[in-house]
Write an enzyme that holds these catalytic residues in place. Sequence first.
Site, short mmCIF file in Angstrom:
data_model
loop_
_atom_site.label_atom_id
_atom_site.label_comp_id
_atom_site.label_asym_id
_atom_site.label_seq_id
_atom_site.Cartn_x
_atom_site.Cartn_y
_atom_site.Cartn_z
N PHE A 87 0.88 -1.07 0.01
CA PHE A 87 -0.17 0.13 -0.23
C PHE A 87 1.05 1.02 -0.16
O PHE A 87 0.44 2.19 -0.48
CB PHE A 87 -1.03 0.03 1.06
CG PHE A 87 0.23 0.92 2.45
CD1 PHE A 87 -0.01 2.03 2.64
CD2 PHE A 87 -0.07 -0.49 3.76
CE1 PHE A 87 0.84 1.93 4.62
CE2 PHE A 87 1.27 -0.32 4.32
CZ PHE A 87 1.14 1.38 4.94
N LYS A 118 -2.35 -7.14 -8.55
CA LYS A 118 -2.62 -7.68 -7.66
C LYS A 118 -2.39 -6.09 -7.02
O LYS A 118 -1.85 -6.82 -6.42
CB LYS A 118 -2.86 -8.36 -7.22
CG LYS A 118 -3.91 -9.19 -6.35
CD LYS A 118 -4.26 -8.40 -4.65
CE LYS A 118 -3.48 -8.46 -4.05
NZ LYS A 118 -4.39 -7.44 -3.05
N GLU A 150 -5.01 -3.55 -1.11
CA GLU A 150 -6.69 -3.23 -1.89
C GLU A 150 -6.68 -2.39 -1.08
O GLU A 150 -8.31 -2.07 -0.65
CB GLU A 150 -7.18 -5.03 -0.95
CG GLU A 150 -6.63 -5.35 0.71
CD GLU A 150 -5.56 -5.70 0.51
OE1 GLU A 150 -5.06 -5.65 -0.33
OE2 GLU A 150 -5.35 -6.63 1.68
N ARG A 151 -5.82 -1.92 0.13
CA ARG A 151 -6.02 -0.55 0.86
C ARG A 151 -6.42 0.80 -0.38
O ARG A 151 -7.16 1.89 -0.05
CB ARG A 151 -4.53 0.35 1.72
CG ARG A 151 -4.58 -1.15 2.69
CD ARG A 151 -4.91 -0.77 3.98
NE ARG A 151 -3.68 -2.36 4.32
CZ ARG A 151 -4.90 -3.40 5.12
NH1 ARG A 151 -5.39 -3.20 4.49
NH2 ARG A 151 -4.78 -4.21 5.24
N SER A 170 5.44 -7.19 3.13
CA SER A 170 5.83 -7.24 4.71
C SER A 170 6.74 -8.27 4.85
O SER A 170 6.28 -9.68 3.78
CB SER A 170 4.78 -7.41 6.22
OG SER A 170 3.94 -8.09 5.70
N CYS A 226 9.49 1.98 3.34
CA CYS A 226 10.83 1.15 3.03
C CYS A 226 12.16 1.13 3.34
O CYS A 226 12.88 0.84 3.98
CB CYS A 226 10.67 -0.28 2.88
SG CYS A 226 11.54 0.70 1.08
N GLU A 271 9.61 -4.04 12.71
CA GLU A 271 9.18 -2.74 11.98
C GLU A 271 8.39 -2.38 12.08
O GLU A 271 7.53 -2.68 12.38
CB GLU A 271 9.85 -3.42 10.07
CG GLU A 271 9.00 -2.24 9.53
CD GLU A 271 8.45 -2.53 8.27
OE1 GLU A 271 8.41 -3.54 8.34
OE2 GLU A 271 9.03 -1.70 6.90
#
Length: 499
Positions: free
Chosen positions: A149, A173, A176-177, A226, A281, A384
């Site tokens: 996201f 893909k 979805e957020r 993640s 990240c 994290e």
Amino acid sequence: MQELTHFLGGALAKGASGRFADVFNPATGEVQAKVPLASADEMNAAIAQAAEAQRAWGATNPQKRGRVMMAMVGLMHRDMDKLAEALSREHGKTIPDAKGDLQRGLEVIEYCIGAPQMLKGEYTDSAGPGIDMYSMRQPLGVVGAIMPFNFPAMMPLWHVGPALACGNAVVLKPSERDPSVPLMLAELFVEAGLPKGVFQVVNGEKEAVDAILDNEIIQGVSFVGSTPIAEYIYTRATANGKRAQCFGGAKNHMIVMPDADLDQAADALVGASFGAAGERCMAISVAVPVGEATADALIEKLVPRMEKLKVGPYTAGDDVDMGPVVTRAAKDRILGLINSGVEQGAELVVDNRDFALQGYEDGFFVGPHLFDKVTPDMEIYKQEIFGPVLSTVRAGSYEEALSLAMDHEYGNGTAIFTRDGDTARDFANRINIGMVGINVPIPVPLAYHTFGGWKKSMFGDLNQHGPDSFKFYTRTKTVTARWPSGIKEGGEFNFKAMD
Ligand code: NAD
């Protein structure tokens, strides 16, 4: 309520599974749209359609593919404001950050204009008597890209661009957020001249992802997200015989040596730790000042800078430094980790746990936090956090600071601030981390270099963008050809010369 779609066969397409996820406006906490969650059958149909479209696209000459990229660059510039607004509305980051997200993605599309150069292959004349040998790079076919996201434009573009430039079809893909910008980018690609069906966007979560991993048509899988999911995807994709590159989480350390320019280091730390609310990240989440005096001076410089940070919604103007985090669950997790840091004995020097923004009480805002005297056994050091939380771990020496960064399970990025060339050079050579900054806090390589971490930050071998991406999205074929020589006297073949 807006109902979002997939993008199939060159057009927006309604979901058929009947399942949806909420898409929030993180600044207000309101559900602003629902996104369809594809079933495995829907995903498999999208992949089959992509395979059909890929045949002609893979046979299109690379220069034509490069021209689509060139047109895409122009269209992204044209729609930059619209794209940035849509991105901020779902992600929560400020408009300048959203434009940065788009810009860093766009730079990889610019790089892909050079597809003909990147795909030229190799040739050896006279490898043996009458024998020539050449290697060519051919597309894999259909590849899957599963994206996070936090950079809803940049991350898909880093993968979709090179994959398409190499002649593949891509099934993306997105997260979805924040799925709207990937859908808008897909529409732009078609406007730029990309044939329909070559770039499919299928929204969903685990069921849709697993369908990619198990589908025999899919030849390569790129994942960013993640670490636990990266490891899962890498294991399942490779067990199914696919090539995979899976990029995971991070805990980036910045070492501050006693000889560093501390004002510069403090400015860099504030930008690198709290920009985009720490949801990068490559964010710096651990400061490692060397020596007590350096640590005391650094903390003293950080506090007033942090007090000046303006937290707010993206609509409040360009002087907002950071927006909300992406979901309420993310906010609760971050606050939980901050509380665990206090309980485990770290010193919370800047405490914004009760932060609230008038008029946006239901938004997912988290104020900036600074910990001092953090130790490696604490959860706030090990995990994290992916939020606006900077932990300070005091080191007694350069060697201690170096070991600390080296012993952490993540190895995405790191930085050292010093005026000493010997120390900087030693650090760059010995550190077991993929991207290193010297007096640069977020050392994100540009499009023509490659981006990737080490240790638990990356599973696979080839990095994102740059020359590695052209290697990842192609397969090498080597041809050895022997043609009769000493022939064609008087226009006739001399078949004897073939013996
Ligand atoms: P995430 O792992 O939760 O999700 C990433 C993608 O995986 C999404 O598309 C999601 O739908 C899918 N997914 C989630 N759970 C799944 C499951 N159980 N099975 C199959 N698919 C699943 O990550 P996120 O929260 O979207 O992104 C943040 C993470 O991404 C951070 O850890 C950050 O460090 C990392 N990240 C890494 C890089 C890098 O280059 N190393 C770049 C950007 C972000």
